[in-house]
Design a protein around this motif. Structure first.
Motif, PDB file in Angstrom:
ATOM      1  N   GLY A   1       1.359  -0.749  -0.194  1.00  0.00           N
ATOM      2  CA  GLY A   1       0.043   0.305  -0.443  1.00  0.00           C
ATOM      3  C   GLY A   1       0.804   1.460  -0.063  1.00  0.00           C
ATOM      4  N   LYS A   2       0.402   2.521  -0.783  1.00  0.00           N
ATOM      5  CA  LYS A   2       1.148   3.267  -0.394  1.00  0.00           C
ATOM      6  C   LYS A   2       1.158   3.533   0.672  1.00  0.00           C
ATOM      7  CE  LYS A   2       0.067   5.854  -5.086  1.00  0.00           C
ATOM      8  NZ  LYS A   2      -0.222   5.935  -5.952  1.00  0.00           N
ATOM      9  N   PHE A   3       2.501   3.980   1.437  1.00  0.00           N
ATOM     10  CA  PHE A   3       2.428   4.934   2.369  1.00  0.00           C
ATOM     11  C   PHE A   3       1.834   6.001   3.299  1.00  0.00           C
ATOM     12  CE2 PHE A   3       4.969   7.064   5.672  1.00  0.00           C
ATOM     13  CZ  PHE A   3       4.871   5.895   6.728  1.00  0.00           C
ATOM     14  N   ASP A   4       1.346   7.204   2.414  1.00  0.00           N
ATOM     15  CA  ASP A   4       0.481   7.727   3.378  1.00  0.00           C
ATOM     16  C   ASP A   4      -1.140   7.539   3.308  1.00  0.00           C
ATOM     17  OD1 ASP A   4       0.154   7.529  -0.203  1.00  0.00           O
ATOM     18  OD2 ASP A   4      -0.956   9.441   0.065  1.00  0.00           O
ATOM     19  N   LEU A   5      -0.959   6.514   2.544  1.00  0.00           N
ATOM     20  CA  LEU A   5      -2.409   5.684   2.487  1.00  0.00           C
ATOM     21  C   LEU A   5      -2.547   4.608   3.528  1.00  0.00           C
ATOM     22  CD1 LEU A   5      -3.714   4.811  -1.031  1.00  0.00           C
ATOM     23  CD2 LEU A   5      -5.036   6.778   0.278  1.00  0.00           C
ATOM     24  N   LEU A   6      -1.754   4.017   4.177  1.00  0.00           N
ATOM     25  CA  LEU A   6      -2.205   2.822   5.361  1.00  0.00           C
ATOM     26  C   LEU A   6      -2.120   4.281   6.248  1.00  0.00           C
ATOM     27  CD1 LEU A   6       0.693   0.742   4.390  1.00  0.00           C
ATOM     28  CD2 LEU A   6      -1.685   0.308   4.218  1.00  0.00           C
ATOM     29  N   CYS A   7      -0.760   5.473   6.260  1.00  0.00           N
ATOM     30  CA  CYS A   7      -0.650   5.855   7.559  1.00  0.00           C
ATOM     31  C   CYS A   7      -2.464   6.662   8.004  1.00  0.00           C
ATOM     32  CB  CYS A   7       0.262   6.887   7.460  1.00  0.00           C
ATOM     33  SG  CYS A   7       1.890   7.231   7.543  1.00  0.00           S
ATOM     34  N   LYS A   8      -2.939   7.221   6.566  1.00  0.00           N
ATOM     35  CA  LYS A   8      -4.513   7.174   6.988  1.00  0.00           C
ATOM     36  C   LYS A   8      -4.961   5.902   7.880  1.00  0.00           C
ATOM     37  CE  LYS A   8      -4.216  10.943   3.709  1.00  0.00           C
ATOM     38  NZ  LYS A   8      -4.825  11.121   2.384  1.00  0.00           N
ATOM     39  N   MET A   9      -4.790   4.769   7.738  1.00  0.00           N
ATOM     40  CA  MET A   9      -5.485   3.574   8.114  1.00  0.00           C
ATOM     41  C   MET A   9      -5.743   3.027   9.092  1.00  0.00           C
ATOM     42  SD  MET A   9      -5.014   1.341   4.560  1.00  0.00           S
ATOM     43  CE  MET A   9      -5.514   0.108   5.175  1.00  0.00           C
ATOM     44  N   ASP A  10      -6.957   2.943  10.709  1.00  0.00           N
ATOM     45  CA  ASP A  10      -6.785   1.941  11.612  1.00  0.00           C
ATOM     46  C   ASP A  10      -6.303   1.113  10.710  1.00  0.00           C
ATOM     47  OD1 ASP A  10      -7.662   4.888  11.938  1.00  0.00           O
ATOM     48  OD2 ASP A  10      -9.616   4.575  12.502  1.00  0.00           O
ATOM     49  N   PRO A  11      -5.920   0.484  12.365  1.00  0.00           N
ATOM     50  CA  PRO A  11      -5.932  -1.867  12.525  1.00  0.00           C
ATOM     51  C   PRO A  11      -6.638  -2.011  12.719  1.00  0.00           C
ATOM     52  CG  PRO A  11      -4.113  -0.102  14.514  1.00  0.00           C
ATOM     53  CD  PRO A  11      -4.686   1.053  13.339  1.00  0.00           C
ATOM     54  N   PHE A  12      -7.105  -2.954  12.192  1.00  0.00           N
ATOM     55  CA  PHE A  12      -7.726  -3.727  12.303  1.00  0.00           C
ATOM     56  C   PHE A  12      -7.411  -4.728  13.242  1.00  0.00           C
ATOM     57  CE2 PHE A  12      -5.455  -6.362   9.732  1.00  0.00           C
ATOM     58  CZ  PHE A  12      -5.441  -7.883  10.559  1.00  0.00           C
ATOM     59  N   MET A  13      -6.437  -4.784  14.087  1.00  0.00           N
ATOM     60  CA  MET A  13      -6.393  -5.508  15.791  1.00  0.00           C
ATOM     61  C   MET A  13      -5.733  -5.130  16.368  1.00  0.00           C
ATOM     62  SD  MET A  13      -4.302  -9.372  15.168  1.00  0.00           S
ATOM     63  CE  MET A  13      -5.566 -10.042  14.172  1.00  0.00           C
ATOM     64  N   THR A  14      -5.690  -4.744  16.896  1.00  0.00           N
ATOM     65  CA  THR A  14      -4.667  -4.269  18.084  1.00  0.00           C
ATOM     66  C   THR A  14      -3.963  -5.207  19.267  1.00  0.00           C
ATOM     67  OG1 THR A  14      -6.446  -3.732  19.775  1.00  0.00           O
ATOM     68  CG2 THR A  14      -5.562  -2.060  18.531  1.00  0.00           C
ATOM     69  N   GLY A  15      -2.503  -5.464  19.833  1.00  0.00           N
ATOM     70  CA  GLY A  15      -2.107  -5.987  20.581  1.00  0.00           C
ATOM     71  C   GLY A  15       0.120  -5.316  20.588  1.00  0.00           C
ATOM     72  N   GLY A  16       0.232  -6.944  20.580  1.00  0.00           N
ATOM     73  CA  GLY A  16       1.685  -5.536  21.231  1.00  0.00           C
ATOM     74  C   GLY A  16       2.538  -5.833  19.969  1.00  0.00           C
ATOM     75  N   GLY A  17       3.426  -4.824  19.443  1.00  0.00           N
ATOM     76  CA  GLY A  17       4.551  -4.503  18.633  1.00  0.00           C
ATOM     77  C   GLY A  17       3.913  -3.465  18.278  1.00  0.00           C
ATOM     78  N   MET A  18       2.162  -3.457  17.970  1.00  0.00           N
ATOM     79  CA  MET A  18       1.798  -2.605  16.731  1.00  0.00           C
ATOM     80  C   MET A  18       1.753  -0.757  17.710  1.00  0.00           C
ATOM     81  SD  MET A  18      -1.191  -2.025  18.047  1.00  0.00           S
ATOM     82  CE  MET A  18      -2.112  -1.775  16.073  1.00  0.00           C
TER      83      MET A  18
END
Length: 223
Positions: free
Chosen positions: A52-69
């Motif tokens: 994914g293009k970096f700027d688009l990935l920055c705008k997206m929310d993670p679909f899963m949360t947890g350690g390491g992110m």
């Protein structure tokens, strides 16, 4: 890509059937996202890649949360995420899958994507030529630039043809191939698909051609 972007849409590519077979440059394509699976690239199942293009990935929310992110969090519930791609990779990853896919990519790159593409196209051209000589095959994509031959044996339902080919040790897929609209366009209910790769030999293509040449005769006698 330009048509999508001019109309405010994102350009998302399913590269599962493309990435393993020819050189792909996401910058040249100007795609916003591209996904492909590992098992079609000689890798393990259960793993794939998403570009994914970096700027688009920055705008997206993670679909899963947890350690390491996460980069930071506090008792008030304020959370800051790491930059992509890490913010989308929570918890323990599919470690064996990652190593397996990495090894598969190294293996493919040693062969050379351009070599794979050229070999598949030459094999497909040969297969089309030989299948046409049988007089028994309807070929739907004789001029496509891929290592795939989509066909039917005249007068034989696709699934029956594939079952017959399987009995001869020839692995093909039959059905609508997740492309119902395309089969409607082709004016048929289902097709047989023979997919070639760098390990497919000319002798194996000859075996397919021989089976197709006798397919209707065999099935007519059987039924």
């Amino acid at each position: 890509a330009s048509v999508c972007h001019e109309n405010g849409a994102l350009f998302v590519l399913d590269g599962a059937q493309t990435v393993p077979h020819m050189p792909i440059d996401v910058k040249d394509l100007d795609c916003d996202f591209l996904a492909f699976s590992g098992h079609k690239l000689c890798g393990p199942t259960g793993i794939g890649c998403l570009y994914g293009k970096f700027d688009l990935l920055c705008k997206m929310d993670p679909f899963m949360t947890g350690g390491g992110m996460n980069a930071k969090f506090d008792m008030c519930g304020q959370v800051g995420f790491l930059e992509p791609p890490l913010k989308f990779e929570a918890g323990t990853q599919n470690i064996e899958g990652i190593f397996g896919l990495g090894a598969a990519i190294d293996y493919i790159e040693k062969i050379g994507m351009k070599n794979i593409e050229e070999y598949e196209r030459s094999l497909k051209k040969y297969a089309v030529s030989e299948l046409e000589k049988t007089g028994n095959a309807i070929i739907y994509n004789p001029h496509s630039e891929s290592g795939i031959v989509t066909f039917n044996i005249k007068g034989v339902f696709a699934q029956d043809a594939a079952t017959f080919l399987n009995s001869k040790g020839i692995a093909c897929r039959s059905g609508q191939h997740c492309a119902k609209i395309l089969t409607d366009f082709l004016g048929t209910v289902a097709t047989v698909r023979a997919s070639f790769y760098f390990y497919t030999t000319k002798e194996e293509v000859d075996k397919l051609v021989d089976a197709v040449s006798h397919g209707k005769e065999f099935l007519d006698a059987y039924f």
